[in-house]
Write a protein that holds these residues in place. Structure first.
Motif, PDB file in Angstrom:
ATOM      1  N   PHE A  20      14.288  24.739  -7.509  1.00  0.00           N
ATOM      2  CA  PHE A  20      13.485  24.368  -6.342  1.00  0.00           C
ATOM      3  C   PHE A  20      12.496  23.259  -6.671  1.00  0.00           C
ATOM      4  CE2 PHE A  20      14.572  28.883  -5.500  1.00  0.00           C
ATOM      5  CZ  PHE A  20      15.325  28.679  -4.365  1.00  0.00           C
ATOM      6  N   ILE A  21      11.921  23.294  -7.862  1.00  0.00           N
ATOM      7  CA  ILE A  21      10.941  22.283  -8.247  1.00  0.00           C
ATOM      8  C   ILE A  21      11.640  21.056  -8.835  1.00  0.00           C
ATOM      9  CG2 ILE A  21       8.871  21.822  -9.597  1.00  0.00           C
ATOM     10  CD1 ILE A  21       8.607  23.955  -7.379  1.00  0.00           C
ATOM     11  N   GLY A  22      12.639  21.275  -9.647  1.00  0.00           N
ATOM     12  CA  GLY A  22      13.320  20.161 -10.293  1.00  0.00           C
ATOM     13  C   GLY A  22      14.012  19.219  -9.319  1.00  0.00           C
ATOM     14  N   ARG A  23      14.420  19.750  -8.164  1.00  0.00           N
ATOM     15  CA  ARG A  23      15.119  18.905  -7.174  1.00  0.00           C
ATOM     16  C   ARG A  23      14.262  18.683  -5.931  1.00  0.00           C
ATOM     17  NH1 ARG A  23      21.330  20.558  -6.569  1.00  0.00           N
ATOM     18  NH2 ARG A  23      21.307  18.425  -5.775  1.00  0.00           N
ATOM     19  N   ARG A  24      12.953  18.659  -6.161  1.00  0.00           N
ATOM     20  CA  ARG A  24      12.050  18.564  -5.006  1.00  0.00           C
ATOM     21  C   ARG A  24      12.186  17.252  -4.237  1.00  0.00           C
ATOM     22  NH1 ARG A  24       6.882  18.731  -8.931  1.00  0.00           N
ATOM     23  NH2 ARG A  24       7.032  16.647  -9.838  1.00  0.00           N
ATOM     24  N   ARG A  25      12.593  16.169  -4.900  1.00  0.00           N
ATOM     25  CA  ARG A  25      12.780  14.912  -4.166  1.00  0.00           C
ATOM     26  C   ARG A  25      13.827  15.075  -3.072  1.00  0.00           C
ATOM     27  NH1 ARG A  25      12.726  10.023  -8.704  1.00  0.00           N
ATOM     28  NH2 ARG A  25      10.559  10.342  -9.415  1.00  0.00           N
ATOM     29  N   LEU A  26      14.882  15.801  -3.396  1.00  0.00           N
ATOM     30  CA  LEU A  26      15.921  16.059  -2.400  1.00  0.00           C
ATOM     31  C   LEU A  26      15.362  16.913  -1.268  1.00  0.00           C
ATOM     32  CD1 LEU A  26      18.844  16.055  -1.387  1.00  0.00           C
ATOM     33  CD2 LEU A  26      19.283  18.025  -2.888  1.00  0.00           C
ATOM     34  N   TRP A  27      14.600  17.980  -1.612  1.00  0.00           N
ATOM     35  CA  TRP A  27      14.046  18.847  -0.564  1.00  0.00           C
ATOM     36  C   TRP A  27      13.057  18.080   0.299  1.00  0.00           C
ATOM     37  CZ3 TRP A  27      17.857  21.286  -1.767  1.00  0.00           C
ATOM     38  CH2 TRP A  27      18.085  21.963  -2.955  1.00  0.00           C
ATOM     39  N   PHE A  28      12.231  17.235  -0.320  1.00  0.00           N
ATOM     40  CA  PHE A  28      11.257  16.454   0.447  1.00  0.00           C
ATOM     41  C   PHE A  28      11.963  15.472   1.380  1.00  0.00           C
ATOM     42  CE2 PHE A  28       7.792  16.912  -3.048  1.00  0.00           C
ATOM     43  CZ  PHE A  28       7.543  18.197  -2.608  1.00  0.00           C
ATOM     44  N   LEU A  29      13.068  14.899   0.896  1.00  0.00           N
ATOM     45  CA  LEU A  29      13.830  13.964   1.734  1.00  0.00           C
ATOM     46  C   LEU A  29      14.410  14.695   2.941  1.00  0.00           C
ATOM     47  CD1 LEU A  29      15.121  11.212   2.259  1.00  0.00           C
ATOM     48  CD2 LEU A  29      17.025  11.904   0.773  1.00  0.00           C
ATOM     49  N   ILE A  30      14.986  15.873   2.696  1.00  0.00           N
ATOM     50  CA  ILE A  30      15.540  16.665   3.802  1.00  0.00           C
ATOM     51  C   ILE A  30      14.438  17.068   4.773  1.00  0.00           C
ATOM     52  CG2 ILE A  30      16.679  18.837   4.392  1.00  0.00           C
ATOM     53  CD1 ILE A  30      18.193  18.633   1.740  1.00  0.00           C
TER      54      ILE A  30
END
Length: 329
Positions: A20-30
C-alpha cells in the motif's frame, strides 16, 4: 485457498503483505483521477437537488386507480405548459408531483387538472409550497454542518494523535470520500435531498472511524520503531495497514449488507424516497470510505512524515544496516 482467518494472521505477522505504501504513486494517481472525474461530472450532468433545496410546489394525488405518471405530467402542462415536473409513484395508489414555484391560482388549477386526470375528487389532491428562502436556509445549514464536522475532526485527531499530519491526511481522505460520493450521485442522476445530506455526514463519521482504527495501529507500530528497529517508517505504516486490512473489509461488508437491503427495499417500495436517499448515500460512501482510508489517508500520512529529519536519518540507518548484512534494501 487460505481462509480469511489465515490470511488475517499472515497479514498481521507480515508473512503476507500488500504494498500500500510502496505503490502509493499509483494509488494517488487513481485517487486523483476519481476525484477530478467526480468533480467534473456536474459540468456535463448537473447535480439534481430536491425541492427542499430549490423551492417549488408539490402535489400529492391519493386513491388513484392507476398511478400513470404521464397523466400527471400532461395535467401540469395543461395549466403551465413550460413547467418542469418530477413525478413519483407512492405505492400503488398515490402520485407525487413536484414542480417549480407556482402562484396560488396556478396551484389550484393544477390541483383541479390532476383530480380530473386521475378521476378523483379535488379533496384527494393536496399541495404545499416551499419558498426559496427556506431552501436557501436548508443549504446554508447543511454547509455549516459539514464545515463544523471537518473542523472538529481536524482538532480532535490532532489532539488524539498529537500530530497535525494525521489530521491533514484524515481530512483529505474525508474530502475524497465526499467528492466521489457526490460525483456518483450526479453521474447516475440521483437527487440530493436533506436525507442524502444526513447520509453524507453519516458516511463521513464511518470514514473517520475506519481511519482512526488504522491510524491508531500506525501510531502503535511507529512508536515501537527505536534505534534497534529493522523497519523503515513507511514499512511500519504499511504493516499497520495490512494488519487492519481484514478488519476494515469485515467492517465494510457488515455495514453495506443491511444498508444494501434497505436500499433495495426502498427502491421496490416506491414511496420510501427518504429511505432510499439515506441508504444510497451510506451504501456508496461506506465503500468509498474503506478505499480512501487504505489507499489515500495512510499512504499520504507516510509521505508527510518520511522527510522529517529524525525519521529520514533512521530510515537511512536501516537501509545501511541491510546493505551491510547483505539483505534486500
Amino acid at each position: 485457498m487460505r481462509s480469511m482467518s489465515q490470511l488475517g494472521n499472515d497479514l498481521y505477522t507480515g508473512k503476507t503483505s500488500f504494498p500500500f505504501i510502496g505503490r502509493r504513486r499509483l494509488w494517488f494517481l487513481i485517487a486523483a483521477i476519481l476525484v477530478i472525474g467526480s468533480a467534473m461530472v456536474p459540468l456535463f450532468r448537473p447535480i439534481e437537488f430536491s425541492i427542499e433545496f430549490t423551492g417549488g410546489s408539490q402535489f400529492t394525488v391519493n386513491n388513484v386507480e392507476s398511478p400513470d405518471q404521464t397523466l400527471a405530467t400532461d395535467a401540469v402542462h395543461s395549466v403551465v405548459p413550460d413547467a418542469t415536473t418530477k413525478v413519483v409513484t407512492l405505492g400503488d395508489d398515490a402520485v407525487r408531483v413536484q414542480t417549480g414555484q407556482m402562484t396560488d391560482a396556478e396551484s389550484r388549477e393544477v390541483s383541479e387538472a390532476l383530480a380530473e386526470a386521475y378521476d378523483v375528487p379535488v379533496s384527494e389532491v393536496s399541495y404545499s409550497f416551499i419558498g426559496p428562502s427556506w431552501g436557501a436556509d436548508v443549504t446554508r445549514q447543511s454547509l455549516w454542518g459539514l464545515a463544523i464536522f471537518l473542523a472538529l475532526t481536524f482538532l480532535i485527531l490532532a489532539l488524539y494523535f498529537r500530530t497535525w499530519k494525521m489530521s491533514v491526511s484524515a481530512i483529505i481522505g474525508l474530502v475524497d470520500v465526499l467528492v466521489i460520493t457526490v460525483g456518483v450521485y450526479a453521474l447516475f442522476g440521483f437527487e440530493i435531498s436533506p436525507a442524502a445530506v444526513i447520509g453524507f455526514l453519516t458516511i463521513l463519521s464511518y470514514a473517520l472511524y475506519d481511519t482512526t482504527v488504522v491510524f491508531d495501529k500506525i501510531r502503535e507500530n511507529t512508536s515501537e520503531d527505536g534505534e534497534v528497529s529493522g523497519r523503515r517508517f513507511g514499512e511500519s505504516v504499511n504493516l499497520a495497514v495490512n494488519q487492519t486490512l481484514v478488519r476494515s473489509i469485515n467492517t465494510t461488508v457488515v455495514a453495506i449488507l443491511p444498508t444494501g437491503a434497505i436500499l433495495i427495499i426502498g427502491w421496490l417500495w416506491q414511496g420510501a424516497q427518504t429511505l432510499t436517499d439515506l441508504s444510497l448515500a451510506i451504501f456508496v460512501g461506506t465503500i468509498v470510505a474503506a478505499y480512501s482510508t487504505i489507499f489515500v489517508a495512510a499512504p499520504l500520512y507516510s509521505l508527510l512524515r518520511e522527510n522529517e529529519p529524525a525519521i529520514k536519518a533512521r530510515d537511512e540507518r536501516v537501509t545501511a544496516a541491510r546493505e551491510l548484512a547483505g539483505t534486500p534494501a
